[in-house]
Write a protein that holds these residues in place. Sequence first.
Motif, PDB file in Angstrom:
ATOM      1  N   THR A 142       0.951  -1.033  -0.103  1.00  0.00           N
ATOM      2  CA  THR A 142       0.021  -0.189   0.273  1.00  0.00           C
ATOM      3  C   THR A 142       1.449   1.342   0.296  1.00  0.00           C
ATOM      4  OG1 THR A 142      -0.052  -0.133   2.788  1.00  0.00           O
ATOM      5  CG2 THR A 142      -2.103  -1.067   1.481  1.00  0.00           C
ATOM      6  N   GLY A 143       2.113   1.140  -0.003  1.00  0.00           N
ATOM      7  CA  GLY A 143       2.888   1.966   0.413  1.00  0.00           C
ATOM      8  C   GLY A 143       2.834   3.135   1.462  1.00  0.00           C
ATOM      9  N   THR A 144       2.406   2.802   2.601  1.00  0.00           N
ATOM     10  CA  THR A 144       2.612   2.984   3.809  1.00  0.00           C
ATOM     11  C   THR A 144       3.806   2.568   4.645  1.00  0.00           C
ATOM     12  OG1 THR A 144       1.327   1.317   4.980  1.00  0.00           O
ATOM     13  CG2 THR A 144      -0.081   3.547   3.570  1.00  0.00           C
ATOM     14  N   ASP A 145       4.139   2.183   4.497  1.00  0.00           N
ATOM     15  CA  ASP A 145       5.348   1.093   5.173  1.00  0.00           C
ATOM     16  C   ASP A 145       6.575   1.697   4.944  1.00  0.00           C
ATOM     17  OD1 ASP A 145       6.951   0.078   7.154  1.00  0.00           O
ATOM     18  OD2 ASP A 145       5.642  -0.552   7.918  1.00  0.00           O
ATOM     19  N   SER A 146       7.825   2.382   4.745  1.00  0.00           N
ATOM     20  CA  SER A 146       8.996   2.197   3.623  1.00  0.00           C
ATOM     21  C   SER A 146       9.752   1.251   4.308  1.00  0.00           C
ATOM     22  CB  SER A 146      10.172   3.344   4.191  1.00  0.00           C
ATOM     23  OG  SER A 146      10.152   4.105   5.318  1.00  0.00           O
ATOM     24  N   ARG A 147       9.731   0.267   5.013  1.00  0.00           N
ATOM     25  CA  ARG A 147      10.134  -0.470   5.857  1.00  0.00           C
ATOM     26  C   ARG A 147       9.854  -2.249   4.428  1.00  0.00           C
ATOM     27  NH1 ARG A 147       8.078  -1.182  11.698  1.00  0.00           N
ATOM     28  NH2 ARG A 147       6.572  -0.082  10.878  1.00  0.00           N
ATOM     29  N   LEU A 148       8.707  -2.207   4.416  1.00  0.00           N
ATOM     30  CA  LEU A 148       8.548  -3.377   3.697  1.00  0.00           C
ATOM     31  C   LEU A 148       8.038  -3.339   2.359  1.00  0.00           C
ATOM     32  CD1 LEU A 148       4.893  -3.520   5.206  1.00  0.00           C
ATOM     33  CD2 LEU A 148       6.823  -4.794   5.219  1.00  0.00           C
ATOM     34  N   ASN A 149       8.174  -3.881   1.864  1.00  0.00           N
ATOM     35  CA  ASN A 149       8.787  -3.943  -0.047  1.00  0.00           C
ATOM     36  C   ASN A 149       7.640  -5.429  -0.909  1.00  0.00           C
ATOM     37  OD1 ASN A 149      10.452  -4.597  -2.744  1.00  0.00           O
ATOM     38  ND2 ASN A 149      11.607  -2.655  -0.805  1.00  0.00           N
ATOM     39  N   ILE A 150       7.689  -5.838  -1.710  1.00  0.00           N
ATOM     40  CA  ILE A 150       6.923  -6.327  -2.714  1.00  0.00           C
ATOM     41  C   ILE A 150       7.251  -7.909  -2.956  1.00  0.00           C
ATOM     42  CG2 ILE A 150       5.202  -6.533  -4.449  1.00  0.00           C
ATOM     43  CD1 ILE A 150       6.427  -3.468  -4.582  1.00  0.00           C
ATOM     44  N   GLY A 151       6.948  -8.644  -2.713  1.00  0.00           N
ATOM     45  CA  GLY A 151       7.366 -10.196  -2.552  1.00  0.00           C
ATOM     46  C   GLY A 151       7.037 -11.230  -4.158  1.00  0.00           C
ATOM     47  N   PRO A 152       7.252 -11.762  -4.486  1.00  0.00           N
ATOM     48  CA  PRO A 152       7.487 -12.254  -5.695  1.00  0.00           C
ATOM     49  C   PRO A 152       6.126 -13.323  -4.887  1.00  0.00           C
ATOM     50  CG  PRO A 152       9.374 -12.601  -5.544  1.00  0.00           C
ATOM     51  CD  PRO A 152       9.473 -11.706  -4.051  1.00  0.00           C
ATOM     52  N   LYS A 153       5.454 -13.624  -4.245  1.00  0.00           N
ATOM     53  CA  LYS A 153       4.615 -14.473  -4.213  1.00  0.00           C
ATOM     54  C   LYS A 153       3.848 -13.533  -2.905  1.00  0.00           C
ATOM     55  CE  LYS A 153       5.179 -18.530  -6.102  1.00  0.00           C
ATOM     56  NZ  LYS A 153       5.038 -18.467  -7.177  1.00  0.00           N
ATOM     57  N   GLY A 154       3.747 -12.230  -2.907  1.00  0.00           N
ATOM     58  CA  GLY A 154       3.200 -11.242  -1.939  1.00  0.00           C
ATOM     59  C   GLY A 154       2.709 -12.335  -0.246  1.00  0.00           C
ATOM     60  N   PHE A 155       1.608 -12.375  -0.387  1.00  0.00           N
ATOM     61  CA  PHE A 155       1.275 -12.526   1.089  1.00  0.00           C
ATOM     62  C   PHE A 155       0.401 -14.214   0.765  1.00  0.00           C
ATOM     63  CE2 PHE A 155       0.749  -8.924   2.795  1.00  0.00           C
ATOM     64  CZ  PHE A 155       1.719  -8.427   3.066  1.00  0.00           C
ATOM     65  N   THR A 156       0.225 -14.717  -1.291  1.00  0.00           N
ATOM     66  CA  THR A 156      -0.333 -15.676  -1.168  1.00  0.00           C
ATOM     67  C   THR A 156       0.745 -17.529  -0.948  1.00  0.00           C
ATOM     68  OG1 THR A 156       0.539 -15.687  -3.514  1.00  0.00           O
ATOM     69  CG2 THR A 156      -1.140 -14.156  -2.838  1.00  0.00           C
ATOM     70  N   GLY A 157       2.212 -17.246  -0.393  1.00  0.00           N
ATOM     71  CA  GLY A 157       2.424 -17.944  -0.463  1.00  0.00           C
ATOM     72  C   GLY A 157       4.096 -18.241   0.211  1.00  0.00           C
TER      73      GLY A 157
END
Length: 764
Positions: free
Chosen positions: A335-350
Motif C-alpha cells: 500500500t506504500g504506507t511503510d517504507s520498511r516493507l517491499n513487494i515479495g514475488p508471492k506477496g501474501f499468497t505463498g
Amino acid sequence: MNQDYIQPNPWSIIEEGFDQDRVKSSESLFSIGNGAMGQRANFEESYSGPTFQGSYIGGVYYPDKTRVGWWKNGYPEYFAKVLNAPNWIGIDVEINGTPLDLATCTNIKNFKRELNMKEGWYRRNFIATTPNNIEIEVVATRFLSLSHDEVGAIKFEIAPLNSDAEVVFKPYIDSGITNEDSNWDDKFWNTTSIKTEKNRAFIESHTMKTHFNVCTFMQAHLIYNDTLSTTPDSETKEELSIGFQFVQNIKKGEKVSLVKFGGYTVDRNHKANKLIEAANETLDQVSSLGFDGLLEEQKKAWGQIWEMSDIYIDGDVKAQQGIRFNIFQLNQTYTGTDSRLNIGPKGFTGEKYGGSTYWDTEAYCLPFYMATKNQEVARKLLTYRYNHLEKAIENAEKLGFKNGAALYPMVTMNGEECHNEWEITFEEIHRNGAIAYAIYNYTRYTEDYSYVPEMGLEVLIGIARFWQQRVNWSAHRNKYVMLGVTGPNEYENNVNNNWYTNYLAKWCLEYALEQLEHVQQNYPEDYKRVMEKTQLTNDETGLWKKVAAHMYFPRSEEHGVYLQQDGFLDKDLVRVADLDKKERPINQHWSWDRILRSPYIKQADTLQGFYFFEDHFTNEELEKHFDFYEPFTVHESSLSPCVHSVQAAKLDRMEQAYTFYLRTSRLDLDDYNKEVEEGLHITSMAGTWMSIVEGFGGMRIKDGKLCFSPKIPEQWDMYSFKINFRNRILKVTVTQDGAAFTIDEGDALEVIVNEQPLRVSHQS
C-alpha cells in the motif's frame, strides 16, 4: 491444457462447483491481503483434504539455515523464509456432534467462491449434507481491513435445511503452525503466553532467531434471531492454541451467525510488552463499527483505490478480469504506507522464493506505483534500497569486492543476501543495474531530483564501484569483459559476456558519472558530504570512464544482432514452435543439464535491455532482435510475456501483443505455468499494467515530456486508464476511432501524442 474453471466476470473472481483437486489452486487465487498481512483462502472450518494453510505478516521472517550439498565460500548462511504466522481464521463447526468437513460431506451443491475485487471481500457458500445426514447451508464472508490494517473480519453463517440441529461453533487461534517451505523443519515460533478476556483471546509468541514479537488475537460473538451473544459457553485451552465454544439449537430453515475479528499486533509497530493492550484497542475500534460497519469502510477504501488505479476494458471480459485481478493483488500486497516493507514475488499468497524482495520491484513494480499512487510511495521503494546500502556493501565484501563496492542482494528481507543457489547468488548480478535504473526512472517520471543528492548518489557510487571491479581486461579482445554471470534468462548459467549485463554495467557507470557532475554543480553541500563519506577519487572515476568506453558486447554480423552471450550460436537453434508440446513447460519435463545446453530462453534477456534502453536503438534494430530471440523464448518466467507484449505493440504486431497480454494478465487465473497452488506471481502483475499503459497506450517519457502512441487490440471496443504524472491526474481513453486525453485533477499539461504536441486540460 490451462485451467479454465474461473468464471469470466469484470469485477469478481468466481469459482462454481466443489472439486478437491482445485482446492490448493483456489487457496492461492482467492487470497486476500491489506499490505500489512495476508492469507490464503483456506477454509475456516476443518478440512481433511489436501490444503496449503498460510497466513503471513509483512516484514516478519525467519533465517532458515542454508541447506546445500556442497558449501562454497561466499554462500549466504541462511535463506530468509516468509513465515506462516499463527492461524486466527479457524472456526471448527459441529452439527449435532459431527464435525463439518467438506472432505467428508456428501451431496455438495451450489458451491461458490467469490473474490469481489471492487469492494475487497471474499465469500464462500455451499449446501452440503454432513455424515449424520443434516443438510446445511453455509455462507462465510471474510476480508482484511484496509482502514484498520491489523485486523480482519469473518461472518460465518449456517442454516440447517432438513431438520432442527444443535450447532457448535469453536472459534480459535493457534500458534502450533508449520511452514510449507522449510529447510530443516526447524521450530519457527516460540509461544510465550495464552490469555482470554471475556470473548477475546490472545496468544503471544515470537519468532526464533529474529525475535519478532507477535500477538495473535481474536474476538467472537454469536447472532441468532437478532440476539447477540458475547459470552462463550466454554473455552478450550491447549499448549499452543485457545478456543471458545458457542452452542446454539437452531430451528430448521433459520440462520445462526458467528462473527469473528482477528489479526496481529507486532513489535515492529508497538512496544513488545504492550501487544495485548494494542490488540484490545484495535478490537474496541472495530467492535464499535461491527462487521457491517467495517465492511462499509472496506468498500469505501477500495473505491478510492480503484478510482485511480482501475483500467477499464470494453468488449473483452476475460481481458478485463485479468487486469483487475492483477491490480487488485498488487494493492493487496503493498500500500506504500511503510517504507520498511517491499513487494515479495508471492506477496501474501505463498512461501516460495522466501517471500522476499527481488529486482522485480525496481524493474517492474516501480512504474505501477509511481503512476497509480503518488511519488511518495515510489520514493519509499527507493528509500528501502538506500537503507540497505551498508548491507549491499557487506554483501560485496563477502565476495571479495573492496572500497565500498555494493552488490544488492538477489533475495533479501533486511538487505543481506539470502539466496543460496550459486548461479543466482554469485552470478545474477544484473540486479544491481535494476536499482540504478529505478533511480533514473523515478527522476525522469516525477522530476523529483532530490532523491539523488540526498540518497541516490551514494547508491550509484557503490554500484559503479562494483561494476568497475567486476570486469576484467581481455588482452585478446582489447576490451573489458564480464565472465561467469547469469543474465535474466536463468536457463543459461555461468556464461561469459551476457549482453544485457554488460550493457547495463556500461550504462550504470555512465549514469553515475553524469549524476556526480550534476550534484556537484547544483547541490554542492550534498556533493561535499557524499565525497567525504565515500572517499571517491578522480582515479576511480577515470577508471569508470575507461571501462564504460571499452566494454565488450558479443555480436553476430551474420544475423545482425547482439548475442545473448558468448557462444549462443553454438547451440542447436531449434525454435520453440518446433518443440513437442508434450515437453512443455520444459522446466517440468527436461533435466537441468539439457535446459542449459538448449537455446531456450526463460524470459526477456537481450530484449530486456531493449525494453529498458529503447531510445538507444532504432525500431529496425528492435525488430531484428525481437524476430531473432522471441522464437527461442519459452516464457516460463512470469516476467516474460509483459516485456514482449510492450515490444510487439511498439512494432505494430497487435495480435501478438494481445496474445502476450492475455498470457501475462491471466498467468495465474489460467495457471499457464502449472504452479499456481504455490502462490500467485505478484511482481509480474505490474508487468500486466505495463502491457496496457506502455504497450497499447505507448506511454513514454521523452525529453521530460509525457508521450503516447495509442493503439488498441481489435478484440476491444475501448480501454481507459489514469496516471498520476507530476501531481496531475491524466485520463487516457482509446477507442477503435482514436484517443482522448483529459485532466481529472491538477493543472493543464502538454503531452506528445503520435509525435504531435497536445495541450490537455479538464475540457480536452
